[in-house]
Design a protein around this motif. Structure first.
Motif, PDB file in Angstrom:
ATOM      1  N   ILE A  41       4.950   1.354  -7.270  1.00  0.00           N
ATOM      2  CA  ILE A  41       5.861   1.221  -8.169  1.00  0.00           C
ATOM      3  C   ILE A  41       6.525   2.614  -8.554  1.00  0.00           C
ATOM      4  CG2 ILE A  41       7.156   0.339 -10.557  1.00  0.00           C
ATOM      5  CD1 ILE A  41       5.483  -2.172 -10.106  1.00  0.00           C
ATOM      6  N   CYS A  42       7.664   3.174  -8.190  1.00  0.00           N
ATOM      7  CA  CYS A  42       7.935   4.237  -8.435  1.00  0.00           C
ATOM      8  C   CYS A  42       8.787   4.706  -9.617  1.00  0.00           C
ATOM      9  CB  CYS A  42       8.852   4.915  -7.262  1.00  0.00           C
ATOM     10  SG  CYS A  42       9.564   6.430  -7.397  1.00  0.00           S
ATOM     11  N   GLY A  43       8.803   5.583 -10.450  1.00  0.00           N
ATOM     12  CA  GLY A  43       9.767   5.874 -11.541  1.00  0.00           C
ATOM     13  C   GLY A  43      11.193   5.629 -11.468  1.00  0.00           C
ATOM     14  N   GLY A  63      11.268  -1.126  -3.127  1.00  0.00           N
ATOM     15  CA  GLY A  63      10.029  -0.637  -2.711  1.00  0.00           C
ATOM     16  C   GLY A  63      10.132   0.192  -1.530  1.00  0.00           C
ATOM     17  N   HIS A  64       9.627   1.587  -2.025  1.00  0.00           N
ATOM     18  CA  HIS A  64       9.551   2.513  -0.729  1.00  0.00           C
ATOM     19  C   HIS A  64       8.303   3.304  -0.594  1.00  0.00           C
ATOM     20  CE1 HIS A  64      10.969   4.886  -4.517  1.00  0.00           C
ATOM     21  NE2 HIS A  64      10.190   5.724  -3.893  1.00  0.00           N
ATOM     22  N   GLU A  65       7.228   3.065  -1.418  1.00  0.00           N
ATOM     23  CA  GLU A  65       6.180   3.657  -1.300  1.00  0.00           C
ATOM     24  C   GLU A  65       5.103   2.612  -0.727  1.00  0.00           C
ATOM     25  OE1 GLU A  65       5.049   4.787  -5.210  1.00  0.00           O
ATOM     26  OE2 GLU A  65       6.803   6.224  -5.491  1.00  0.00           O
ATOM     27  N   GLY A  66       5.257   2.395   0.569  1.00  0.00           N
ATOM     28  CA  GLY A  66       4.430   1.261   1.259  1.00  0.00           C
ATOM     29  C   GLY A  66       3.636   1.755   2.390  1.00  0.00           C
ATOM     30  N   ALA A 152       1.275   8.329  -0.151  1.00  0.00           N
ATOM     31  CA  ALA A 152       2.053   9.424   0.735  1.00  0.00           C
ATOM     32  C   ALA A 152       3.186   9.853   0.056  1.00  0.00           C
ATOM     33  CB  ALA A 152       2.171   8.977   2.213  1.00  0.00           C
ATOM     34  N   GLU A 153       4.065   8.924  -0.340  1.00  0.00           N
ATOM     35  CA  GLU A 153       5.327   9.201  -0.716  1.00  0.00           C
ATOM     36  C   GLU A 153       5.600   9.968  -2.196  1.00  0.00           C
ATOM     37  OE1 GLU A 153       9.719   8.581  -2.197  1.00  0.00           O
ATOM     38  OE2 GLU A 153       7.676   7.854  -3.300  1.00  0.00           O
ATOM     39  N   PRO A 154       4.987   9.661  -3.231  1.00  0.00           N
ATOM     40  CA  PRO A 154       4.837  10.311  -4.457  1.00  0.00           C
ATOM     41  C   PRO A 154       4.228  11.601  -3.943  1.00  0.00           C
ATOM     42  CG  PRO A 154       3.456   8.408  -4.655  1.00  0.00           C
ATOM     43  CD  PRO A 154       4.260   8.260  -3.520  1.00  0.00           C
TER      44      PRO A 154
HETATM   45 ZN   LIG Z   1       8.797   7.092  -5.049  1.00  0.00          ZN
END
Ligand SMILES: [Zn+2]
Ligand SMILES: [Zn+2]
Length: 358
Positions: A41-43, A63-66, A152-154
């Motif tokens: 879960i991203c800020g 949801g983009h950090e999968g 990886a995303e954050p």
């Molecule tokens: Zn993010």
């Protein structure tokens, strides 16, 4: 898998998210279907959850950090060059860019005019399955967990922030905010040899984690004047500052705490607009820059750092919860009721068939 249903978290409006059955994503040519194993879960999704984010329009699967396992392919190759195959364990770069516009061609694909974010412009990974172009996917080495892959995303965001800060190994870096992005910035800076890192936050536990990750000094902004503290530790100021909060007082601290001619990087997106001490910026020749998302290079670098164990999903900062806890996790995060800096939702296991988790 046509006409089949899957479980997904659907955001319906401010503070309103439900788990329900949704149609399986359909694959376009060159895409892969991923059975989601872990999704952070991203800020930015918290502001989305509250309805403060124009990028996100309900009803939406965010949801983009999968990360997960590929279960269906329609051709194409992964970002890492391998042919897309069923069974591959991958994380994916959720920023889908055109590759041909002026911004992509000038090396700023993160600012692509046609960019689409998985989980905002197209259905995201708070679901059992998500479809993404194969070229967005990065193979994960055997020893790396899917939870680690989801970071990886954050981490890529923080890698770019550290790069734009211009900090060099012998220099002094100040990071304001020890949430996931601030913490990942500590890790990214350490990985490139920066040793003098000072971190501020208002949560003692997060400061402790920052110390663990290699910050050599921390300051609680609720208890001490951050700018005075920085001046005491780093006479003259920090050479570079990263603001991973984005509230106006913190942005001002960033500017006041940097050396003349130093660089301030804004990555926190809290306040839409802020009044800045512009004359001070002029008289001190301070360089202020924003940083947004990441390029393919930043993302590849993030996967590489994870592979080398630079950032690890340990329980002191990261909490794993089942996908169906998602709505509660969002509510707790926006109300500041969670202790963990990061919550990662654990979705279907690769062996679950569609429709599980119900
Ligand atoms: Zn993010
Ligand atoms: Zn483009």
């Amino acid at each position: 898998m046509e006409n089949q249903m899957m479980q997904a978290l659907v955001w319906l409006g401010p503070r309103d998210m439900v788990q329900r059955a949704e149609p399986m994503p359909k694959l376009a040519p060159g895409e892969v279907l991923i059975s989601v194993g872990a999704v952070g879960i991203c800020g930015s999704e918290l502001s989305g959850f509250l309805g403060h984010n124009t990028l996100r329009v309900p009803p939406l699967i965010m949801g983009h950090e999968g990360a997960g396992q590929v279960v269906e392919v329609t051709g194409g190759t992964f970002a890492t060059g391998e042919e897309a195959t069923v069974g591959a364990r991958v994380t994916f770069n959720p920023l889908v860019v055109c590759g041909t516009c002026d911004r992509c061609l000038s090396g700023r694909s993160n600012l692509c005019r046609l960019r689409q974010l998985v989980g905002a412009h197209r259905p995201g990974a708070f679901a059992q399955y998500v479809a993404v172009p194969a070229r967005q996917c990065y193979l994960l080495p055997e020893h790396l967990s899917l939870v680690a892959g989801s970071l990886a995303e954050p981490l890529a965001c923080s890698i770019r922030a550290v790069a734009l800060s211009g900090v060099r190994p012998q220099e002094r870096l100040l990071i304001l905010g020890a949430g996931p992005i601030g913490l990942c910035a500590v890790a990214a800076a350490r990985a490139q040899g920066v040793e003098q890192i000072l971190v501020s936050d208002v949560v003692p536990q997060r400061l402790e984690i920052a110390r663990h990750w290699g910050a050599h000094d921390v300051v609680n902004a609720r208890e001490q004047d951050v700018v005075a503290f920085v001046q005491e530790r780093y006479p003259g100021g920090a050479d570079s500052v990263i603001d991973a909060v984005g509230a106006t007082p913190v942005r001002t601290q960033a500017i006041r705490a940097v050396v003349p001619g130093g660089r301030v990087v804004f990555i926190g997106l809290h306040d839409e607009e802020s009044v800045m001490p512009a004359n001070y910026i002029i008289r001190q020749e301070i360089i202020v820059t924003g940083t947004f998302a990441y390029t393919d290079n930043d993302f590849a670098h993030a996967v590489d750092l994870l592979t080398h164990g630079i950032v690890q999903p340990s329980v002191d900062w990261l909490e794993e919860r089942p996908l169906n806890d998602g709505p509660a996790a969002f509510a707790e995060l926006v109300d500041g009721k969670t202790k963990a800096a990061k919550i990662v939702l654990i979705a279907a296991t690769p062996n679950d068939g569609p429709g599980g988790l119900s």
